[in-house]
Scaffold this motif. Sequence first.
Motif, PDB file in Angstrom:
ATOM      1  N   CYS A   1      73.406  38.936  41.638  1.00  0.00           N
ATOM      2  CA  CYS A   1      74.511  39.639  41.692  1.00  0.00           C
ATOM      3  C   CYS A   1      75.664  38.774  42.286  1.00  0.00           C
ATOM      4  O   CYS A   1      76.624  38.539  41.686  1.00  0.00           O
ATOM      5  N   MET A   2      75.308  38.328  43.466  1.00  0.00           N
ATOM      6  CA  MET A   2      76.234  37.317  44.032  1.00  0.00           C
ATOM      7  C   MET A   2      76.516  36.263  43.498  1.00  0.00           C
ATOM      8  O   MET A   2      77.498  35.635  43.274  1.00  0.00           O
ATOM      9  N   TYR A   3      75.438  35.473  43.109  1.00  0.00           N
ATOM     10  CA  TYR A   3      75.525  34.114  42.332  1.00  0.00           C
ATOM     11  C   TYR A   3      76.343  34.239  41.099  1.00  0.00           C
ATOM     12  O   TYR A   3      77.268  33.441  40.806  1.00  0.00           O
ATOM     13  N   TYR A   4      75.687  34.952  40.198  1.00  0.00           N
ATOM     14  CA  TYR A   4      76.508  35.122  38.755  1.00  0.00           C
ATOM     15  C   TYR A   4      77.777  35.856  39.043  1.00  0.00           C
ATOM     16  O   TYR A   4      78.796  35.357  37.942  1.00  0.00           O
ATOM     17  N   GLY A   5      78.115  36.594  39.756  1.00  0.00           N
ATOM     18  CA  GLY A   5      79.386  37.241  39.895  1.00  0.00           C
ATOM     19  C   GLY A   5      80.398  36.062  40.078  1.00  0.00           C
ATOM     20  O   GLY A   5      81.675  36.106  39.550  1.00  0.00           O
ATOM     21  N   THR A   6      80.185  35.176  40.898  1.00  0.00           N
ATOM     22  CA  THR A   6      81.181  33.999  41.539  1.00  0.00           C
ATOM     23  C   THR A   6      81.070  33.086  40.442  1.00  0.00           C
ATOM     24  O   THR A   6      82.309  32.662  40.084  1.00  0.00           O
ATOM     25  N   LEU A   7      80.044  32.888  40.029  1.00  0.00           N
ATOM     26  CA  LEU A   7      79.887  31.679  38.873  1.00  0.00           C
ATOM     27  C   LEU A   7      80.720  32.037  37.721  1.00  0.00           C
ATOM     28  O   LEU A   7      81.547  31.173  36.974  1.00  0.00           O
ATOM     29  N   VAL A   8      80.482  33.226  37.016  1.00  0.00           N
ATOM     30  CA  VAL A   8      81.346  33.681  36.075  1.00  0.00           C
ATOM     31  C   VAL A   8      82.794  33.762  36.109  1.00  0.00           C
ATOM     32  O   VAL A   8      83.625  33.484  35.393  1.00  0.00           O
ATOM     33  N   PHE A   9      83.226  34.345  37.163  1.00  0.00           N
ATOM     34  CA  PHE A   9      84.579  34.175  37.689  1.00  0.00           C
ATOM     35  C   PHE A   9      85.010  32.852  37.884  1.00  0.00           C
ATOM     36  O   PHE A   9      86.301  32.780  37.140  1.00  0.00           O
TER      37      PHE A   9
END
Length: 270
Positions: free
Chosen positions: A206-214
């Motif tokens: 959740c942390m990694y994909y949330g920041t990467l997608v944004f």
Amino acid sequence: MIILLVSTYRHLKAPMYFFLSHLSSNDILLTTTIEPEMLQIILREGSSISLSGCLTQLYFFSLSAINECFLLTVMSYDRYLAICNPLRYSSIMDLKLCILLVGSSWVCGVLIALPHIVLFNKMTFCGSNVINHFYCDLLPLLKLSCSDISTSEIVNAINSVPILFLPFIFISVTYMNIIVAILRISTSSGRQKAFSTCSSHLTVVCMYYGTLVFNYLVPSEGQFLGLQKTASVCYTILIPMLNPLIYSLRNETMKRAIMKCISPQKNVLK
């Protein structure tokens, strides 16, 4: 420490810890690629870097970021098998498959990161040479180019499918199946134990994909530029720092191995 413990203690020979050691290796690659130059920028209030050095940093950053996506996907598959198919888990997730999955992740990272480097070598840079970022990232570099960047934008859009969308969809499907399997467990203690085995991984995803997608799907203009720099700090510095803590402090087997490493004589007396 995680790599050392996994390679030393026989209790940490399970596939989950094998994948975790490679995730730790990847985090070391990511932080050593970004942070030395970042610290120099902070201390000197700016820094200079050659074009070849910038492209080298971009390549190894891209490799580690891509590999992290694939390793997190592999780890979700491992948790899916462990919870949804426990009787066949050890026969399916054997050492051969573990090596194949991890090797494929590294090879895909190496290959997918190459096209942009090849394209940048053919570009012309003129005008301002100030990169509005604390490392050589793809989008800030494209803004400095005087050449036609349409090919790079197309490659970036194509790469986002295997790097972001397919892994994210796969992880989402596996966790939906995991949640259904956990809810079918009759006892609350059994459900809690099953969820604890995948909660650490879910937190990191959740942390990694949330920041990467944004960072890569929101236009990098105006007010979003500052937010994207903050998001970059999250997945280049904060998440690699938190990964060892999340996976070790939330895992009883890992905590016992750490305590045994710190005070072996005390554990022998017990």
